[in-house]
Design a protein around this motif. Structure first.
Motif, short mmCIF file in Angstrom:
data_model
loop_
_atom_site.label_atom_id
_atom_site.label_comp_id
_atom_site.label_asym_id
_atom_site.label_seq_id
_atom_site.Cartn_x
_atom_site.Cartn_y
_atom_site.Cartn_z
N ALA A 97 84.38 98.29 -75.06
CA ALA A 97 83.84 97.89 -73.76
C ALA A 97 84.95 97.55 -72.78
N ASN A 98 86.00 96.89 -73.25
CA ASN A 98 87.13 96.55 -72.38
C ASN A 98 87.83 97.80 -71.84
N MET A 99 87.85 98.85 -72.66
CA MET A 99 88.47 100.10 -72.22
C MET A 99 87.69 100.75 -71.09
N HIS A 100 86.40 100.37 -70.95
CA HIS A 100 85.57 100.87 -69.85
C HIS A 100 85.36 99.80 -68.78
N ASN A 101 86.31 98.83 -68.75
CA ASN A 101 86.25 97.76 -67.76
C ASN A 101 84.97 96.94 -67.85
N GLN A 102 84.49 96.75 -69.07
CA GLN A 102 83.30 95.92 -69.30
C GLN A 102 83.67 94.79 -70.25
N ASN A 139 80.47 89.45 -73.50
CA ASN A 139 80.52 88.09 -74.00
C ASN A 139 79.41 87.87 -75.03
N TRP A 140 79.47 86.73 -75.73
CA TRP A 140 78.51 86.49 -76.81
C TRP A 140 77.08 86.33 -76.29
N TRP A 141 76.92 86.03 -74.99
CA TRP A 141 75.56 85.87 -74.45
C TRP A 141 75.02 87.18 -73.84
N ASN A 142 75.82 88.23 -73.91
CA ASN A 142 75.40 89.52 -73.36
C ASN A 142 74.51 90.25 -74.36
N PRO A 143 73.25 90.54 -74.00
CA PRO A 143 72.34 91.21 -74.96
C PRO A 143 72.81 92.60 -75.37
N MET A 144 73.63 93.25 -74.53
CA MET A 144 74.10 94.58 -74.88
C MET A 144 74.97 94.54 -76.13
N LEU A 145 75.72 93.47 -76.31
CA LEU A 145 76.55 93.32 -77.51
C LEU A 145 75.69 93.32 -78.76
N TYR A 146 74.60 92.56 -78.73
CA TYR A 146 73.72 92.47 -79.90
C TYR A 146 72.98 93.79 -80.14
N THR A 151 84.22 92.98 -88.02
CA THR A 151 85.16 94.02 -87.56
C THR A 151 84.51 94.92 -86.52
N GLN A 152 83.24 95.24 -86.74
CA GLN A 152 82.51 96.11 -85.80
C GLN A 152 82.35 95.43 -84.44
N ILE A 153 82.13 94.11 -84.44
CA ILE A 153 82.01 93.37 -83.18
C ILE A 153 83.30 93.49 -82.38
N LYS A 154 84.43 93.34 -83.07
CA LYS A 154 85.72 93.46 -82.40
C LYS A 154 85.90 94.86 -81.81
N LYS A 155 85.51 95.89 -82.58
CA LYS A 155 85.65 97.27 -82.08
C LYS A 155 84.76 97.51 -80.86
N ILE A 156 83.54 96.96 -80.91
CA ILE A 156 82.61 97.14 -79.78
C ILE A 156 83.17 96.48 -78.52
#
Length: 221
Positions: free
Chosen positions: A148-153, A156-163, A139-144
């Motif tokens: 990010a989409n709300m800030h035009n970002q 993706n799963w390979w993006n280290p910022m997500l992790y 659920t937290q992954i979906k919220k993150i």
């Protein structure tokens, strides 16, 4: 790990049987013994009413490993007996693992081992807490990603910022979990009131010893 199966053996006995037979097969060199144990595991899964879909998925997952092992022995050592030995061994290992994972819930296994082999409270309840928070992590992954989409970002799963964001969230949850356990009076150094009671009959202990002795005798004599 939820299970709708109806196991006949105690979960501790099943774990010990899996470990003992797995150790025996490591040193055994008989293809037919692998096949016999594999069939025995499938029969037990059927008795426990495990769905054929789950069994089929487990066998399908094992296929590339067994095929890779078979091809490696055929290609490099040109030994078909060794190829079949290790290919069938992999399937037998998978079936032994399925004996535990498909017939028993993780909570049942951990609490049973905790009672009979005195596993640490911190280890048992820490694992259960971590598994229980898997859905929260999803659920937290979906919220993150939505934030990010709300800030035009786009994360993706390979993006280290997500992790990185996930790790930060998990660290906060870890602190909250530690505080909650302290407030509930949890301490690994003091006795706890056990609400889960698990007993193993003498018959099941005897069956475990008998099966191990039979398989050990067939493997080495």
């Amino acid at each position: 790990m939820k299970s709708t199966a109806k196991p006949r053996l105690n979960s501790t006995i099943a774990v010990l049987l899996m470990l003992a037979l797995g150790l025996i097969l490591t040193f055994a060199s008989k293809i037919w013994l692998n096949v016999v144990i594999f069939i025995g595991c499938l029969l037990y899964l059927a008795v426990c009413r495990v769905s054929f879909k789950k069994i089929g998925i487990a066998l399908l997952i094992a296929f590339p490993f067994a095929l890779g092992s078979w091809l490696s022995f055929v290609s490099f050592s040109h030994s078909y007996p060794s190829a079949w030995l290790y290919a069938t061994r992999i399937y037998t290992y998978f079936s032994l693992g399925a004996l535990v994972t498909l017939c028993y819930s993780l909570k049942t296994v951990l609490l049973s081992l905790h009672q009979h082999f005195h596993l640490s409270n911190t280890f048992v309840y820490g694992i259960l807490a971590a598994v229980g928070m898997v859905q929260n992590v999803k659920t937290q992954i979906k919220k993150i990603r939505i934030a990010a989409n709300m800030h035009n970002q786009t994360l993706n799963w390979w993006n280290p910022m997500l992790y990185l964001k996930i790790i930060v969230s998990c660290l906060n949850w870890s602190d909250n979990l530690a505080v909650a356990m302290t407030l509930q009076g949890f301490s690994n150094d003091y006795p706890r009131t056990e609400t889960y009671h698990d007993s193993i009959s003498i018959f099941q202990w005897g069956l475990l010893i008998l099966l191990v002795l039979i398989c050990g005798g067939l493997a080495f004599f």
